[in-house]
Design an enzyme around this catalytic site. Structure first.
Site, PDB file in Angstrom:
ATOM      1  N   GLU A   2       0.830  -1.212   0.000  1.00 17.79           N
ATOM      2  CA  GLU A   2       0.000   0.000   0.000  1.00 17.79           C
ATOM      3  C   GLU A   2       0.864   1.262   0.000  1.00 17.79           C
ATOM      4  OE1 GLU A   2      -3.065   0.748  -0.474  1.00 17.79           O
ATOM      5  OE2 GLU A   2      -3.648  -1.332  -0.723  1.00 17.79           O
ATOM      6  N   TYR A  11      -6.874   6.771   4.330  1.00 21.20           N
ATOM      7  CA  TYR A  11      -6.990   5.878   3.173  1.00 21.20           C
ATOM      8  C   TYR A  11      -6.162   4.597   3.376  1.00 21.20           C
ATOM      9  CZ  TYR A  11      -5.876   3.428  -0.941  1.00 21.20           C
ATOM     10  OH  TYR A  11      -5.674   2.379  -1.795  1.00 21.20           O
ATOM     11  N   ASP A  60      -9.947   5.533  -3.042  1.00 24.82           N
ATOM     12  CA  ASP A  60      -8.729   6.138  -3.603  1.00 24.82           C
ATOM     13  C   ASP A  60      -9.080   6.780  -4.943  1.00 24.82           C
ATOM     14  OD1 ASP A  60      -9.082   4.038  -5.318  1.00 24.82           O
ATOM     15  OD2 ASP A  60      -7.058   3.221  -5.099  1.00 24.82           O
TER      16      ASP A  60
END
Ligand code: SF4
Length: 371
Positions: free
Chosen positions: A43, A126, A144
């Protein structure tokens, strides 16, 4: 105003999307086990990075740092070296700090809990949602850029997506659509749809599993969605930098941690006004690190763009004008005199890396000259 989403609207979107993901999901290395450490690294790496590039960096990273303990125990320079080329180096430094905290506060286990994740450096709402849902399968929606684009098209949202009221609307849509107990598959399906089918340019609606529910497709407004606010102007900056050689060694200095590209190494120089970079290199180096150099010769000009800046970097090969090799560090926090073959061990920002690559390809003997 927008119509409320009915349960049947939701079913018409969620079920085909999950089915599509089961059939076509990309074989990404962190999807083999959903190990929270792997998901976390992926990520962070994939922020601002293309998938193919991110996968290559991820595999190299995991080969060197197989678990969070190895990240915590590494020197920051090595972390930056493994990050070199990905840009946005604060991510790497934060990841390093977070690894130390995970070892000291969470017994070396990367948490999947949303609130705990938010306590770690470099993890915002996020990223916490992505790790919690993908690694832990917690019922948390992820929004996103890819997901925003998909929803803006599916629901034909005609206002700038960055606007607060649109963000609120997107959050409501995401909450309503998230199928309980299936956040891992659903969030990744949406992200894959945005990355592979509902792409920024030329989306392939003929292959889209939710085309039947797409309001922008029905209204023929797909190319205008999502609506984005006007782009900021690109600012062009002119810089000079000198590779200073002395006694067979090269001078490099390390940028302060709170600066842009903090922690990375560079060749000294400075920003100049457009034109006449040749006249500016000697005073710029003296002003920046106190080394008095004799102007030697131009090497090349490299151009590098980041966020809203275009950097035109004029590069020179210099020698010391006087035998004073102790710098005065003004904008740097550390320095070294190193041999040319040691350059590989240090992490440089993109502009300096482009310069070194230019030398490697076009003038391979340039830095082996002994002054
Ligand atoms: Fe995107 Fe086209 Fe699918 Fe609509 S139909 S969600 S525009 S790919």
């Amino acid at each position: 105003m927008y119509d409320a989403l009915s349960d049947s609207d939701c079913r018409l979107i969620v079920q085909p999307l999950l089915q599509w993901f089961r059939n076509t999901k990309r074989d990404l290395p962190w999807r083999h086990t959903y190990n929270p450490y792997h998901v976390w690294i992926s990520e962070i790496m994939l922020q601002q990075t293309q998938m193919d590039r991110g996968v290559a960096y991820f595999l190299r990273w995991i080969e060197r740092f197989s678990d969070v303990q190895m990240v915590a125990a590494a020197e920051e320079q090595e972390i930056l070296k493994y990050w070199e080329g990905l840009g946005y180096y604060a991510r790497a430094r934060n990841l390093h700090k977070a690894a130390k905290l995970i070892v000291s506060d969470f017994a070396g286990e990367v948490p999947c809990d949303y609130q705990r994740l938010l306590t770690l450096p470099g993890i915002g709402p996020y990223t916490a949602a992505a790790i919690a849902s993908v690694a832990g399968n917690y019922d948390i929606p992820v929004i996103d850029a890819n997901v925003t684009r998909v929803y803006a098209r599916l629901f034909n949202i005609g206002e700038p997506v960055k606007e607060q009221k649109v963000q609120k609307r997107l959050a409501e849509i995401a909450d309503k659509l998230l199928p309980p107990g299936q956040a891992r598959a659903y969030n990744q399906a949406l992200m894959d749809l945005g990355g592979l089918v509902c792409t920024p340019k030329n989306p392939d609606c003929s292959k889209c599993p939710v085309a039947g529910s797409c309001r922008a497709l029905e209204a023929a407004t797909v190319p205008e969605r999502p609506v984005v606010a006007k782009k900021r102007k690109i600012i062009t900056e002119y810089w000079v930098a000198g590779i200073i050689q002395w006694n067979g060694k090269i001078y490099i200095q390390q940028r302060k941690n709170d600066a842009v590209w903090g922690g990375l190494w560079e060749f000294p120089g400075g920003q100049v006004t457009e034109g006449e970079p040749d006249n500016n290199v000697v005073p710029s180096i003296l002003a920046e690190c106190g080394l008095s150099v004799a102007f030697a010769k131009p090497i090349t000009k490299v151009v590098h763009q980041y966020t809203h800046h275009k950097i035109i970097l004029h590069c020179f090969l210099c020698t010391l004008a006087v035998e004073r090799f102790e710098p005065v560090l003004r904008s740097a926090c550390n320095y070294r005199w190193i041999k040319a073959e040691e350059l590989e061990q240090f992490a440089f920002p993109a502009g300096a890396r482009k310069l070194l690559e230019y030398i490697r390809v076009n003038q391979p003997n340039l830095l082996s000259t002994h002054f």
